[in-house]
Design a protein around this motif. Sequence first.
Motif, PDB file in Angstrom:
ATOM      1  N   GLY A   1      16.149  13.189  -7.786  1.00 19.90           N
ATOM      2  CA  GLY A   1      17.160  13.481  -8.788  1.00 19.90           C
ATOM      3  C   GLY A   1      16.904  14.721  -9.622  1.00 19.90           C
ATOM      4  O   GLY A   1      15.902  15.433  -9.450  1.00 19.90           O
ATOM      5  N   GLY A   2      17.796  14.958 -10.581  1.00 20.98           N
ATOM      6  CA  GLY A   2      17.721  16.138 -11.434  1.00 20.98           C
ATOM      7  C   GLY A   2      16.544  16.138 -12.378  1.00 20.98           C
ATOM      8  O   GLY A   2      16.160  17.194 -12.900  1.00 20.98           O
ATOM      9  N   ARG A   3      15.954  14.964 -12.647  1.00 17.14           N
ATOM     10  CA  ARG A   3      14.736  14.880 -13.459  1.00 17.14           C
ATOM     11  C   ARG A   3      13.487  14.871 -12.582  1.00 17.14           C
ATOM     12  O   ARG A   3      12.418  14.537 -13.038  1.00 17.14           O
ATOM     13  N   ARG A   4      13.674  15.232 -11.303  1.00 17.98           N
ATOM     14  CA  ARG A   4      12.586  15.273 -10.320  1.00 17.98           C
ATOM     15  C   ARG A   4      12.092  13.877  -9.949  1.00 17.98           C
ATOM     16  O   ARG A   4      11.030  13.723  -9.369  1.00 17.98           O
ATOM     17  N   GLU A   5      12.879  12.851 -10.271  1.00 19.98           N
ATOM     18  CA  GLU A   5      12.478  11.475 -10.001  1.00 19.98           C
ATOM     19  C   GLU A   5      12.961  11.005  -8.636  1.00 19.98           C
ATOM     20  O   GLU A   5      13.927  11.555  -8.086  1.00 19.98           O
ATOM     21  N   LEU A   6      12.286   9.999  -8.095  1.00 21.42           N
ATOM     22  CA  LEU A   6      12.732   9.365  -6.860  1.00 21.42           C
ATOM     23  C   LEU A   6      13.935   8.488  -7.184  1.00 21.42           C
ATOM     24  O   LEU A   6      13.796   7.404  -7.751  1.00 21.42           O
ATOM     25  N   LEU A   7      15.120   8.975  -6.841  1.00 21.75           N
ATOM     26  CA  LEU A   7      16.340   8.210  -7.112  1.00 21.75           C
ATOM     27  C   LEU A   7      16.434   6.987  -6.219  1.00 21.75           C
ATOM     28  O   LEU A   7      16.813   5.901  -6.653  1.00 21.75           O
ATOM     29  N   GLY A   8      16.132   7.172  -4.943  1.00 23.41           N
ATOM     30  CA  GLY A   8      16.234   6.065  -4.005  1.00 23.41           C
ATOM     31  C   GLY A   8      16.042   6.541  -2.586  1.00 23.41           C
ATOM     32  O   GLY A   8      15.791   7.719  -2.330  1.00 23.41           O
ATOM     33  N   ARG A   9      16.172   5.607  -1.668  1.00 24.24           N
ATOM     34  CA  ARG A   9      16.021   5.937  -0.253  1.00 24.24           C
ATOM     35  C   ARG A   9      16.806   4.935   0.589  1.00 24.24           C
ATOM     36  O   ARG A   9      16.954   3.771   0.219  1.00 24.24           O
ATOM     37  N   ASP A  10      17.320   5.426   1.711  1.00 27.22           N
ATOM     38  CA  ASP A  10      18.018   4.588   2.675  1.00 27.22           C
ATOM     39  C   ASP A  10      17.283   4.664   4.010  1.00 27.22           C
ATOM     40  O   ASP A  10      16.746   5.711   4.369  1.00 27.22           O
ATOM     41  N   SER A  11      17.273   3.565   4.729  1.00 24.48           N
ATOM     42  CA  SER A  11      16.619   3.513   6.030  1.00 24.48           C
ATOM     43  C   SER A  11      17.556   2.944   7.081  1.00 24.48           C
ATOM     44  O   SER A  11      18.246   1.948   6.833  1.00 24.48           O
ATOM     45  N   GLN A  12      17.575   3.591   8.229  1.00 19.03           N
ATOM     46  CA  GLN A  12      18.244   3.027   9.404  1.00 19.03           C
ATOM     47  C   GLN A  12      17.165   2.705  10.420  1.00 19.03           C
ATOM     48  O   GLN A  12      16.404   3.579  10.826  1.00 19.03           O
ATOM     49  N   HIS A  13      17.103   1.444  10.813  1.00 13.81           N
ATOM     50  CA  HIS A  13      16.021   0.967  11.662  1.00 13.81           C
ATOM     51  C   HIS A  13      16.571   0.425  12.986  1.00 13.81           C
ATOM     52  O   HIS A  13      17.568  -0.311  12.988  1.00 13.81           O
ATOM     53  N   ILE A  14      15.938   0.797  14.080  1.00 12.38           N
ATOM     54  CA  ILE A  14      16.231   0.203  15.386  1.00 12.38           C
ATOM     55  C   ILE A  14      14.952  -0.473  15.847  1.00 12.38           C
ATOM     56  O   ILE A  14      13.899   0.177  15.936  1.00 12.38           O
ATOM     57  N   VAL A  15      15.028  -1.768  16.116  1.00 17.07           N
ATOM     58  CA  VAL A  15      13.825  -2.526  16.460  1.00 17.07           C
ATOM     59  C   VAL A  15      14.040  -3.308  17.756  1.00 17.07           C
ATOM     60  O   VAL A  15      15.172  -3.528  18.186  1.00 17.07           O
ATOM     61  N   ARG A  16      12.926  -3.726  18.352  1.00 18.32           N
ATOM     62  CA  ARG A  16      12.968  -4.613  19.521  1.00 18.32           C
ATOM     63  C   ARG A  16      12.054  -5.801  19.232  1.00 18.32           C
ATOM     64  O   ARG A  16      10.914  -5.625  18.785  1.00 18.32           O
ATOM     65  N   ALA A  17      12.556  -6.999  19.471  1.00 18.77           N
ATOM     66  CA  ALA A  17      11.762  -8.207  19.250  1.00 18.77           C
ATOM     67  C   ALA A  17      10.753  -8.381  20.382  1.00 18.77           C
ATOM     68  O   ALA A  17      11.083  -8.169  21.546  1.00 18.77           O
ATOM     69  N   HIS A  18       9.524  -8.749  20.028  1.00 15.74           N
ATOM     70  CA  HIS A  18       8.541  -9.041  21.086  1.00 15.74           C
ATOM     71  C   HIS A  18       8.166 -10.521  21.110  1.00 15.74           C
ATOM     72  O   HIS A  18       7.193 -10.909  21.750  1.00 15.74           O
TER      73      HIS A  18
END
Length: 313
Positions: free
Chosen positions: A147-164
Motif C-alpha cells: 500500500g501507500g504507507r509501504r504496508e502489506l495490504l494483502g495477498r491472493d493465491s490461486q492454487h492447483i493441487v493433486r491429491a495423493h
Amino acid sequence: MPHGTQHADPGTAELETALRRGPFHVALRAAITARGLPLQRVQHHLSRHGVKVGVTSLSYWQQGARRPQRPESLRAVRALEEILHLPEESLIRLLASAEEEPGRTAGRSYRSLMEASGVLEELLAELDAPRDGGLHSIGHHEYVRIGGRRELLGRDSQHIVRAHRDGVDRFLAVHHGDPGSVPEHVVVRALENCRTGRVLRHDGTGMVVAELLFDMRLRAGDTFLFRYGFEDGTAGPSREYVRGFRGAGGQYALQVRFDGAALPVRCHRFSQHSTAAPRGGRQELRLSREHRSVHLVEQRVRSGIVGIAWDWE
C-alpha cells in the motif's frame, strides 16, 4: 593473588566472545583452536557423521575466504557444532545473521522465523491436521499488494493441487504478517471453489492459519483448483515477501505490486535452503513503472525458501 583464584582460559573466553558476536569464520576458528583439533581430525570426525568436506574447504571457512552455503555444507556446520561441543544452532545462527545486508533492516529475523515455525506446528496440531494435508502442489500463483504507507495490504493465491490420498477435502492456508501486524484484524477470503472453516490466530508472531473447505472429497490422483486471500494492512513498512516450501512441487509465480505513491528504489529475488541458511540466488528484478510490479517464476520449486525483497528510499 589470593589463594583459590582461578584464571579463565583465554581460549575459552575468546570462543565465548566469538560465538556471541561473530563473525562465523572467527567463531569457527576459535572453536577448532579451543578443542586443539587439526583440520584433518575435524574432517575425520565429519566423515564419521556421514558428511564429506575437504580440508581445503574447512581451511577456507575458518579464514573467511568462503562460507558454507550448499545443503551438504550446512549439514557439516551442524555436525561441527556437535563435534566441537558448541551450543546447538550457534554457528548456524552466525551464518544466518552474516547474510543480512548492511543498512537494511531484515523483514524476518532468524529468531522470529524459528518462533513462527514453532507456533505454526502448534496451530496445525490444534487443527489436528497432517503437515502436507494430502495434497501435492502443481501450480501456485501468488499476488501481493503493497500500500501507500509501504504496508502489506494483502495477498491472493490461486492454487492447483493433486491429491495423493483419498478423502482430502480441505487446505490449510498460512499467513505470516510483517512485524507489528494484528492477526485479529486480518481477514480471510475464500474466493473460488472453497469456503472458510476454522481460523486460528497468534498475536505474538502475527500468524494466521485458515482452514479452506472444498465442496467434495478428492480421490487420490484428483486435481483441484481454488483461490483464497488475506487482507492485512495492519503492520508497518514491508520490506520483503517470503514463501517456504517443505518439499518439491510444481510451478510457483510471485508478483508484488506497489502503490504508485510508494515505489521502491530497487528489488531483488533471493532463495534460502532453510530459515537458518544464508541467503543466495540473488537476482536484481526490474520494476515495471507502468504496472508498478515485479515478479519471479520458479518452474519447479524445491524444499526451502524463495522470495522478493525491496529497498525503500
